[in-house]
Scaffold this active site. Sequence first.
Site, PDB file in Angstrom:
ATOM      1  N   LYS A 115       0.823  -1.213   0.000  1.00  0.00           N
ATOM      2  CA  LYS A 115       0.000   0.000   0.000  1.00  0.00           C
ATOM      3  C   LYS A 115       0.853   1.257   0.000  1.00  0.00           C
ATOM      4  O   LYS A 115       0.458   2.275  -0.566  1.00  0.00           O
ATOM      5  CB  LYS A 115      -0.973  -0.002   1.179  1.00  0.00           C
ATOM      6  CG  LYS A 115      -2.132  -0.968   0.971  1.00  0.00           C
ATOM      7  CD  LYS A 115      -3.347  -0.587   1.780  1.00  0.00           C
ATOM      8  CE  LYS A 115      -4.489  -1.562   1.506  1.00  0.00           C
ATOM      9  NZ  LYS A 115      -5.615  -1.402   2.426  1.00  0.00           N
ATOM     10  N   LYS A 197      -3.860 -10.440  -6.993  1.00  0.00           N
ATOM     11  CA  LYS A 197      -5.110 -10.655  -6.246  1.00  0.00           C
ATOM     12  C   LYS A 197      -6.250  -9.811  -6.821  1.00  0.00           C
ATOM     13  O   LYS A 197      -6.023  -8.665  -7.204  1.00  0.00           O
ATOM     14  CB  LYS A 197      -4.859 -10.256  -4.780  1.00  0.00           C
ATOM     15  CG  LYS A 197      -5.963 -10.594  -3.825  1.00  0.00           C
ATOM     16  CD  LYS A 197      -5.715 -10.015  -2.441  1.00  0.00           C
ATOM     17  CE  LYS A 197      -6.039  -8.540  -2.389  1.00  0.00           C
ATOM     18  NZ  LYS A 197      -6.137  -7.962  -1.039  1.00  0.00           N
ATOM     19  N   LYS A 200     -10.887  -4.838  -4.684  1.00  0.00           N
ATOM     20  CA  LYS A 200     -11.966  -3.879  -4.906  1.00  0.00           C
ATOM     21  C   LYS A 200     -11.439  -2.530  -5.370  1.00  0.00           C
ATOM     22  O   LYS A 200     -12.195  -1.728  -5.901  1.00  0.00           O
ATOM     23  CB  LYS A 200     -12.890  -3.753  -3.685  1.00  0.00           C
ATOM     24  CG  LYS A 200     -12.266  -3.598  -2.312  1.00  0.00           C
ATOM     25  CD  LYS A 200     -13.352  -3.358  -1.250  1.00  0.00           C
ATOM     26  CE  LYS A 200     -13.276  -4.196  -0.004  1.00  0.00           C
ATOM     27  NZ  LYS A 200     -12.157  -3.982   0.900  1.00  0.00           N
TER      28      LYS A 200
END
Length: 333
Positions: A115, A197, A200
């Site tokens: 992130k 992965k 969303k």
Amino acid sequence: MFNNQLVSFSGIQPSGNLTIGNYLGALKNFASYSEKYKCFYCVVDEHAITVRQNPADLRRRTYETLALYLAAGLDPEKNTLYVQSHVHEHAELAWILNCFTMFGELSRMTQFKDKSAKHADNINAGLFTYPVLMAADILLYQTDVVPVGIDQKQHVEICRDIAQRLNQIYPDLFTVPEPVIPVHGQKIMSLAEPTKKMSKSDENVNAVVYILDDRDTIVRKFRRAVTDSDTVVRYAEGKDGINNLINIYSSFTGKNTEEIEREFDGKGYGDFKVAVGEVCADALKPVQDKYYEILSDKPALEAQMKKGAEEASYVARRTLSKVQKKLGFVQVR
Ligand code: TYM
């Protein structure tokens, strides 16, 4: 364990539209604990603000995520369903746990590394201490099992380390939780880049199947899924796209890999992709129908949020007060 009952706890961030990764890795499995466990399922809005959120979107998605919990079959009489920021003990316990968590161990979290690379302009302290808030979520309820996808395993492991560390200093303070990870749904991959992965927050909407996508969209997305130049439907190393589709088909149908390979013996990838799209659309349809009905009654959702927060607060308050007492905080109630 709380009041002699085993406890299940999990949470989902209202940071985007939920995907079939969230569904197969987590949400679909939550209800299976309702009979034997005391279950707490939380919409983790405080975690969501570790990356910038548009306030109106965050508010809307908080309602939507709770509605999806209910639509996925979580009975509010058997499960405590609530919003994280409605129970202030989460943030309070997180502060205490921060003081027992090492900089070095947080630096090793792969999600933090990913992130911070993705949001290089906003590597805030909350992003760094995110696993500590997650540990507080889990430990507040004296949780035994945490149903999650495999990407959260490392976070549950650091939670276990923190719990054990505190238990050594203050015996019997926390139950040490176990992650529970599904075999086939543990890591649903992107349909466009099957080594990545499904997420969303992916900007490519064709890489992601959302729980609320309509049937045509679902089938179209699966039809376009990236596979390989082979033609036989079989699970094998290097066939990331097909392996992902087999996992998805298996999660929705309960069939194992051999059964699936046999079922599609002699058929091509095209037939298989359509079949995966159809079982996915069929399985999601009842969830979608219920979802729209639940979402249309906002006052009922708010009443649910209040009821859930009251139930959760009762347990959270007891754990926090036990921790504060052991640490030496003065209590004057
Ligand atoms: P979040 O919101 O990213 O995802 C919610 C759940 O969905 C799972 N998941 C997946 N499973 C399989 N394949 C995928 N592609 C996939 N994408 C997501 C996640 O593993 C997760 O179980 N930190 C957590 C939220 C959280 C939490 C907690 C979870 C906060 N506090 C306490 C458990 C216990 C997160 O970001 O999940």
